[in-house]
Design a protein around this motif. Sequence first.
Motif, PDB file in Angstrom:
ATOM      1  N   GLN A 158       0.833  -1.207   0.000  1.00 16.42           N
ATOM      2  CA  GLN A 158       0.000   0.000   0.000  1.00 16.42           C
ATOM      3  C   GLN A 158       0.866   1.254   0.000  1.00 16.42           C
ATOM      4  O   GLN A 158       0.559   2.249  -0.657  1.00 16.42           O
ATOM      5  CB  GLN A 158      -0.947   0.001   1.202  1.00 16.42           C
ATOM      6  N   LEU A 159       1.969   1.183   0.755  1.00 14.75           N
ATOM      7  CA  LEU A 159       2.879   2.341   0.781  1.00 14.75           C
ATOM      8  C   LEU A 159       3.475   2.599  -0.599  1.00 14.75           C
ATOM      9  O   LEU A 159       3.838   3.725  -0.935  1.00 14.75           O
ATOM     10  CB  LEU A 159       4.008   2.102   1.788  1.00 14.75           C
ATOM     11  N   GLY A 190       1.801   2.459  -3.264  1.00 14.36           N
ATOM     12  CA  GLY A 190       0.813   3.055  -4.162  1.00 14.36           C
ATOM     13  C   GLY A 190      -0.402   2.198  -4.453  1.00 14.36           C
ATOM     14  O   GLY A 190      -1.356   2.666  -5.069  1.00 14.36           O
ATOM     15  N   LEU A 212      -3.953   0.633  -3.946  1.00 18.27           N
ATOM     16  CA  LEU A 212      -5.107   1.060  -3.157  1.00 18.27           C
ATOM     17  C   LEU A 212      -5.316   0.099  -1.989  1.00 18.27           C
ATOM     18  O   LEU A 212      -5.528   0.511  -0.853  1.00 18.27           O
ATOM     19  CB  LEU A 212      -6.367   1.123  -4.031  1.00 18.27           C
ATOM     20  N   GLN A 248     -11.635  -2.703  -8.646  1.00 19.99           N
ATOM     21  CA  GLN A 248     -12.059  -1.632  -7.740  1.00 19.99           C
ATOM     22  C   GLN A 248     -13.541  -1.323  -7.922  1.00 19.99           C
ATOM     23  O   GLN A 248     -14.224  -0.931  -6.973  1.00 19.99           O
ATOM     24  CB  GLN A 248     -11.189  -0.406  -7.950  1.00 19.99           C
ATOM     25  N   ILE A 295     -15.597  -3.304  -5.582  1.00 15.55           N
ATOM     26  CA  ILE A 295     -15.330  -3.091  -4.153  1.00 15.55           C
ATOM     27  C   ILE A 295     -16.129  -1.873  -3.703  1.00 15.55           C
ATOM     28  O   ILE A 295     -16.044  -0.814  -4.328  1.00 15.55           O
ATOM     29  CB  ILE A 295     -13.819  -2.893  -3.914  1.00 15.55           C
ATOM     30  N   ARG A 306     -16.601  -0.982  -0.178  1.00 15.41           N
ATOM     31  CA  ARG A 306     -16.273  -0.427   1.152  1.00 15.41           C
ATOM     32  C   ARG A 306     -14.794  -0.641   1.442  1.00 15.41           C
ATOM     33  O   ARG A 306     -14.246  -1.680   1.083  1.00 15.41           O
ATOM     34  CB  ARG A 306     -17.112  -1.120   2.235  1.00 15.41           C
ATOM     35  N   ILE A 307     -14.196   0.354   2.069  1.00 16.92           N
ATOM     36  CA  ILE A 307     -12.810   0.203   2.535  1.00 16.92           C
ATOM     37  C   ILE A 307     -12.767   0.580   4.009  1.00 16.92           C
ATOM     38  O   ILE A 307     -13.243   1.645   4.397  1.00 16.92           O
ATOM     39  CB  ILE A 307     -11.838   1.096   1.731  1.00 16.92           C
ATOM     40  N   HIS A 308     -12.219  -0.316   4.822  1.00 15.75           N
ATOM     41  CA  HIS A 308     -11.950   0.006   6.223  1.00 15.75           C
ATOM     42  C   HIS A 308     -10.447   0.078   6.430  1.00 15.75           C
ATOM     43  O   HIS A 308      -9.673  -0.351   5.575  1.00 15.75           O
ATOM     44  CB  HIS A 308     -12.496  -1.091   7.147  1.00 15.75           C
ATOM     45  N   ALA A 309     -10.054   0.581   7.561  1.00 13.92           N
ATOM     46  CA  ALA A 309      -8.643   0.536   7.933  1.00 13.92           C
ATOM     47  C   ALA A 309      -8.495  -0.388   9.136  1.00 13.92           C
ATOM     48  O   ALA A 309      -9.431  -0.555   9.915  1.00 13.92           O
ATOM     49  CB  ALA A 309      -8.149   1.929   8.289  1.00 13.92           C
ATOM     50  N   ARG A 314       0.737   2.360  11.263  1.00 11.14           N
ATOM     51  CA  ARG A 314       0.133   3.055  10.129  1.00 11.14           C
ATOM     52  C   ARG A 314      -1.102   2.269   9.713  1.00 11.14           C
ATOM     53  O   ARG A 314      -1.025   1.056   9.545  1.00 11.14           O
ATOM     54  CB  ARG A 314       1.136   3.023   8.993  1.00 11.14           C
ATOM     55  N   PRO A 315      -2.265   2.947   9.542  1.00  9.71           N
ATOM     56  CA  PRO A 315      -3.450   2.160   9.197  1.00  9.71           C
ATOM     57  C   PRO A 315      -3.320   1.501   7.824  1.00  9.71           C
ATOM     58  O   PRO A 315      -2.731   2.048   6.912  1.00  9.71           O
ATOM     59  CB  PRO A 315      -4.574   3.196   9.196  1.00  9.71           C
ATOM     60  N   ARG A 337      -5.368  -0.403   4.661  1.00  6.81           N
ATOM     61  CA  ARG A 337      -6.709  -0.423   4.066  1.00  6.81           C
ATOM     62  C   ARG A 337      -7.126  -1.845   3.704  1.00  6.81           C
ATOM     63  O   ARG A 337      -6.320  -2.619   3.190  1.00  6.81           O
ATOM     64  CB  ARG A 337      -6.735   0.474   2.826  1.00  6.81           C
ATOM     65  N   LEU A 362     -13.418   5.054  10.020  1.00  6.77           N
ATOM     66  CA  LEU A 362     -12.464   4.175   9.339  1.00  6.77           C
ATOM     67  C   LEU A 362     -12.562   2.702   9.732  1.00  6.77           C
ATOM     68  O   LEU A 362     -12.416   1.830   8.879  1.00  6.77           O
ATOM     69  CB  LEU A 362     -11.007   4.625   9.580  1.00  6.77           C
ATOM     70  N   TYR A 363     -12.835   2.408  11.009  1.00  6.18           N
ATOM     71  CA  TYR A 363     -12.663   1.043  11.463  1.00  6.18           C
ATOM     72  C   TYR A 363     -13.917   0.172  11.301  1.00  6.18           C
ATOM     73  O   TYR A 363     -15.043   0.676  11.338  1.00  6.18           O
ATOM     74  CB  TYR A 363     -12.142   1.020  12.901  1.00  6.18           C
ATOM     75  N   THR A 393     -16.530   3.177  -0.880  1.00 10.09           N
ATOM     76  CA  THR A 393     -16.811   4.189   0.125  1.00 10.09           C
ATOM     77  C   THR A 393     -15.958   3.986   1.376  1.00 10.09           C
ATOM     78  O   THR A 393     -15.886   2.875   1.914  1.00 10.09           O
ATOM     79  CB  THR A 393     -18.314   4.157   0.483  1.00 10.09           C
ATOM     80  N   PRO A 438     -15.443   5.195   5.196  1.00 10.78           N
ATOM     81  CA  PRO A 438     -16.095   5.939   6.296  1.00 10.78           C
ATOM     82  C   PRO A 438     -15.084   6.739   7.094  1.00 10.78           C
ATOM     83  O   PRO A 438     -14.693   6.325   8.173  1.00 10.78           O
ATOM     84  CB  PRO A 438     -16.727   4.830   7.145  1.00 10.78           C
ATOM     85  N   GLN A 469      -3.071   6.697  -5.116  1.00 11.61           N
ATOM     86  CA  GLN A 469      -2.560   7.237  -6.372  1.00 11.61           C
ATOM     87  C   GLN A 469      -3.628   7.232  -7.464  1.00 11.61           C
ATOM     88  O   GLN A 469      -3.387   6.745  -8.559  1.00 11.61           O
ATOM     89  CB  GLN A 469      -1.371   6.399  -6.826  1.00 11.61           C
TER      90      GLN A 469
END
Lengths: 439, 439
Positions: free
Chosen positions: A75-76, A78, A80, A89, A92, A94-97, A104-105, A107, A145-146, B163, B165, B182
């Motif tokens: 992810q660092l 680049g 997603l 994508q 997809i 929903r994205i959570h962390a 570092r969170p 995704r 986020l969570y 999405t 949150p 990116q």
Amino acid sequence: MSDSYWNEEIETMSAKAVERLESERLQTQMEYVYAKSAYFRAQFDKANVKPESFKHRNDLEELPFMEKYEIANSQLEGHLLGINQCASQEDIIRIHATGGTTGRPMRVGWTRRDIADYCEVGSRALWANGCRPTDVVFECMNYNLYAGGVSDHLCFETLGATTIPFGVGNSLRLLEMMNEIQQDISIWATPSYAIRLATLARENGIEPQNIGVRKGFFSGEPGMQVPGYREKIEDSLGLVSFDMYGTGELGMHSGECAHRNNLHYGGTGVVLTEMIDPETTKPIPFEEGVIGEFVYTSLRREACPHLRMRSRDLMQVFVEPCPCGRTDFRFKTLGRSDDMFIVKGVNVFPLGVQATLSSMRPKLNGEFQIILDRPPPIDYAPRIIAEVARDVPKEQYDVLISETMAAIANDLNFSTAVELVEEGSISTEKKSQRLIRDY
Amino acid sequence: MSDSYWNEEIETMSAKAVERLESERLQTQMEYVYAKSAYFRAQFDKANVKPESFKHRNDLEELPFMEKYEIANSQLEGHLLGINQCASQEDIIRIHATGGTTGRPMRVGWTRRDIADYCEVGSRALWANGCRPTDVVFECMNYNLYAGGVSDHLCFETLGATTIPFGVGNSLRLLEMMNEIQQDISIWATPSYAIRLATLARENGIEPQNIGVRKGFFSGEPGMQVPGYREKIEDSLGLVSFDMYGTGELGMHSGECAHRNNLHYGGTGVVLTEMIDPETTKPIPFEEGVIGEFVYTSLRREACPHLRMRSRDLMQVFVEPCPCGRTDFRFKTLGRSDDMFIVKGVNVFPLGVQATLSSMRPKLNGEFQIILDRPPPIDYAPRIIAEVARDVPKEQYDVLISETMAAIANDLNFSTAVELVEEGSISTEKKSQRLIRDY
């Protein structure tokens, strides 16, 4: 439909039938990840295996482990979602962390079917907890986020409970709103938030038992299996509490039943869980009382599948039948595998120390830190700093130190050097660090 | 499926077909609320009408209006959701709060079908906005209690967008995460939050246009129809912005299309909207440019239906065809009907004053307050306090005051007494009070 289970067929399945279901889904999933991901293809090719050769969970042993930092690193660079992204994508939604391993969170993505699965296993766990469509649940987890926010919220809704997205903060307003509702309510929170709520109520002249919270569903922090802690929450608020377990990558999947026989594994058919020895990485068979690290393989995940992902969480497993009738294994969390340390051949987990110290209430308050001064092998007695209750006079400290060391030696079979400090000396962060490697 | 609409059939329906659909659903809804609610039954009986007599939207005129405070008051008396609750609590799975009229949050409940309808009308509005399944949307609204969080989040997911949150607060971390991704991203936020994000980026050495936010979906605050404000947001972040409208009771239901011809009404078939004169409460027919207060009646709501609920929001309506092909009416918000005041027979809305003051940037910064010193009739020139830009020297104030009064008289047809104050004198709360009745 039985009132005992959310998904009776899955939750009471025989071991043989679970194996069949897993084998079938494993095969499909392996073919999917091989077709969709260059990263997984490379793993298969390196191990010289083909996706069609996966006929049984034991076949997974051919494959290397996946580590969370591999995803975080990509992810660092680049990505997603990282090297394990398999769905496009557009699919997809929903994205959570998650907390990640580096602070570092990281995704994590979900497709519609991934979310349906999340809600299914979450509902199994919550139903085991005793949550029902008649409940009004204040969700007091962080929605930002969570997965504990939106995604867990939707588990309660899937089950049919009336769910209020309260979130964190603004606790006085929460008390006010709870007070306005003239019926029993439930709460979904971290255990420490329940303590905070009781304290705040008392500070504002409200008897905590009068708030009306009668069921507490708890997760996000260890500690519910520590008897003193759990009883403190139950007594102060007048509720029945249930422990839940999940991770940001998998969702919440396991919960206690009314018998409180540890956590019933609820991921059956959706997540395949292996157990390994964290040092040798050799598989450990699921037998009564064994301890090991959980390793997860998705069986239906579309967005971000896991293939032998190391959890770094140490678990103790139970396979004796539970009176509730659920058939898959049960477990309890012992802490991070990186937090385990060995004192003269004895495996020690900070959660074990916590249980012993909690049994010494009210003289001790349960707050503590373990300090390791020198690198392993640990052939010395580690220092344990523990907080003393305010009303214990200084002249009793020496006796209390001896008692504490004796209790730990007795319960956990290793020697310590205990030091006592006054209440409030150890920082009470949300998740305070129990183990300090001071070398 | 056309790429132009989320629900082509509904969104391009003829007026006749809309009437048929409304009549059919109105009848069913009236029978439902009559069967389920003592409160609604009493309203029907008092008006001496039967549910089966509702054959057309005009028949609603027989019924009294509903006021939000009636619901709020019944909640204070112990109701979970209030006098208009029709579904049993077991069928209600979500509760949000709205601002209410008294400042005290009011609870609003939703069944599964209510939520499906919420997501349907929200998707229509978002699709009109140009939101697509290929978008990655950071949702930067408050998730705690309000529909702008979980419920709006699910509209984006229903449409198929990816999405996240994010919630409110922690804006530096937001910039960091946006920067890590990116690809072009979108944002769902209040307009003022976009300004804040641009400012924060600049303060941290990031060129706001480089954050990569290319579409902005905005709601929660008036102001997007004020040209200067909108352009400021678009220019600073390098995005295209779209206005959205909804309320906590109804959900988000209306949005601008690419032609930016005000807000396309998206509630067709789910919410029936009448327009009334706020003073006489007489119905106003939907004709090009007319102004009135919206009154809402649910057509399918199970949990908490509305029956001629007064919005207290003043709207201007447009019925000329839009090139996008959507057929129902369009509207723009003029503010709260309680904020309208009449100066010598001229209706004045604070939002109109805002538009004129914004046209005088950069000399004025757009912040202002209107002070009414004496009760109506207002036969005097109301005071307007406006903030001057920092670099305007004091000796130019007199000329600027004359210019401002002339602009208001010219644009809005009433006389004012303008006073200028320095930047920062008027408190910049999230929703600052534009109108002060100082009597």
